[in-house]
Motif scaffolding. Sequence first.
Motif, mmCIF file in Angstrom:
data_model
loop_
_atom_site.group_PDB
_atom_site.id
_atom_site.type_symbol
_atom_site.label_atom_id
_atom_site.label_comp_id
_atom_site.label_asym_id
_atom_site.label_seq_id
_atom_site.Cartn_x
_atom_site.Cartn_y
_atom_site.Cartn_z
ATOM 1 N N THR A 120 10.947 11.328 5.440
ATOM 2 C CA THR A 120 11.388 10.791 6.718
ATOM 3 C C THR A 120 10.397 9.754 7.243
ATOM 4 N N LEU A 121 10.806 9.063 8.304
ATOM 5 C CA LEU A 121 10.008 7.966 8.844
ATOM 6 C C LEU A 121 8.691 8.467 9.434
ATOM 7 N N LEU A 122 7.687 7.563 9.419
ATOM 8 C CA LEU A 122 6.374 7.831 9.990
ATOM 9 C C LEU A 122 6.111 6.861 11.138
ATOM 10 N N SER A 123 5.115 7.173 11.959
ATOM 11 C CA SER A 123 4.683 6.216 12.975
ATOM 12 C C SER A 123 4.092 4.990 12.283
ATOM 13 N N ASP A 124 3.932 3.899 13.035
ATOM 14 C CA ASP A 124 3.427 2.669 12.438
ATOM 15 C C ASP A 124 2.062 2.881 11.796
ATOM 16 N N ALA A 125 1.178 3.565 12.492
ATOM 17 C CA ALA A 125 -0.172 3.779 11.962
ATOM 18 C C ALA A 125 -0.126 4.644 10.707
ATOM 19 N N GLU A 126 0.655 5.699 10.739
ATOM 20 C CA GLU A 126 0.776 6.574 9.568
ATOM 21 C C GLU A 126 1.414 5.837 8.402
ATOM 22 N N MET A 127 2.384 4.979 8.702
ATOM 23 C CA MET A 127 3.054 4.240 7.645
ATOM 24 C C MET A 127 2.100 3.229 7.004
ATOM 25 N N SER A 128 1.260 2.609 7.811
ATOM 26 C CA SER A 128 0.279 1.661 7.263
ATOM 27 C C SER A 128 -0.674 2.370 6.310
ATOM 28 N N ALA A 129 -1.119 3.568 6.689
ATOM 29 C CA ALA A 129 -2.010 4.342 5.816
ATOM 30 C C ALA A 129 -1.278 4.758 4.545
ATOM 31 N N TRP A 130 -0.015 5.109 4.679
ATOM 32 C CA TRP A 130 0.814 5.497 3.529
ATOM 33 C C TRP A 130 0.938 4.323 2.558
ATOM 34 N N CYS A 131 1.224 3.137 3.072
ATOM 35 C CA CYS A 131 1.377 1.950 2.217
ATOM 36 C C CYS A 131 0.063 1.619 1.506
ATOM 37 N N GLU A 132 -1.051 1.809 2.185
ATOM 38 C CA GLU A 132 -2.343 1.559 1.558
ATOM 39 C C GLU A 132 -2.572 2.515 0.388
ATOM 40 N N ARG A 133 -2.202 3.767 0.537
ATOM 41 C CA ARG A 133 -2.349 4.718 -0.570
ATOM 42 C C ARG A 133 -1.416 4.355 -1.724
ATOM 43 N N ARG A 134 -0.235 3.868 -1.424
ATOM 44 C CA ARG A 134 0.729 3.517 -2.460
ATOM 45 C C ARG A 134 0.233 2.342 -3.325
ATOM 46 N N GLU A 135 -0.730 1.584 -2.816
ATOM 47 C CA GLU A 135 -1.283 0.466 -3.593
ATOM 48 C C GLU A 135 -2.196 0.920 -4.726
ATOM 49 N N GLU A 136 -2.423 2.217 -4.852
ATOM 50 C CA GLU A 136 -3.405 2.709 -5.819
ATOM 51 C C GLU A 136 -3.095 2.267 -7.243
ATOM 52 N N ILE A 137 -1.821 2.274 -7.644
ATOM 53 C CA ILE A 137 -1.498 1.900 -9.026
ATOM 54 C C ILE A 137 -1.786 0.419 -9.254
ATOM 55 N N ASN A 138 -1.522 -0.427 -8.268
ATOM 56 C CA ASN A 138 -1.920 -1.831 -8.391
ATOM 57 C C ASN A 138 -3.430 -1.952 -8.548
ATOM 58 N N ARG A 139 -4.193 -1.155 -7.801
ATOM 59 C CA ARG A 139 -5.650 -1.229 -7.888
ATOM 60 C C ARG A 139 -6.146 -0.806 -9.270
ATOM 61 N N ILE A 140 -5.503 0.208 -9.852
ATOM 62 C CA ILE A 140 -5.912 0.664 -11.185
ATOM 63 C C ILE A 140 -5.856 -0.495 -12.175
#
Length: 312
Positions: A120-140
Amino acid sequence: MSFFTDSSDLQRIGALIEAHAAPIYAARNIPFTQFAYVLTQPGQEGAAKPKGAALRQDWRAYPCSLVKVFHLVAAQLRLEDGRLSAHGELDRAMRDMILWSSNSATNYIIDLLTGTTGDTLLSDAEMSAWCERREEINRIFAGLGWPELAGINLNQKLMDDLRYGREKVALDRSAAGHNCLTPIAMARLMNEIFSDSALLPPARRAVIRDYLARDANDPDRGRGAYQLLGYLGDALPEGTRIWSKAGRTRWLGDDRASFRRHDMLRAILPNGQEFQLTVFTQGEAIAEDDTFLPGIGALVATAVSSLSREGS
């Protein structure tokens, strides 16, 4: 700069590929710019690079399920460095992600690698943190420093149609948009998997190779999910050893991702000749054609075998 050296022999085979494919695209009113390939063979003994030829190797395209090989490699890298713990469900997911091209298995692995879940949807701040974690595979993969990986994106889950909730918000927020690969990025990763690469220890490369293996005599060969019929390995000579991973989309409700059919193949022919071939295509009439990629695979196998005879 590419991981392979140009080969006049393979460029001649590339010209045959193009001469075969271009009229088919023209007959179906699909721009030939929506076709690309990278063809390589191992270099001479002691050579630092394979030899190769390519057309539109830097085409940034929606990758369908080819991206799952990157997820498999990422999981093996994290298992090796201890940031991912081995367990039975991970083993099952890695197998099914490649063997049956399971999106559910892939998304489980993405959750483990990134510490995110789609819900389900997150607040803007929580969603920003979520998107940052999702970048992990790009970082690898950015951390590998390979120039062939420029422009790729690996931050989206695999879906059978439209996205909802966090996945929809994440796609809308992503500067790169959908997942994206280039033929040269896919070909470079395949080369690392099937060479004496420093990317992973031999035992982990062997695991990846085993998952990618395809058996033309397997009872499941006729199942679409096995991704052999209708793809590059479909019409190769009997006795050819095959490793491959394909991807295909039909209508997904999103023109940025619909109607693609791609494949990457490593083949060792009965005469011992080896080649690797990555092909990207786009267009509904091509994506729905079960003969297009097999025709290219058979053409390349015949041409590579001829190189062997000419050199003997």
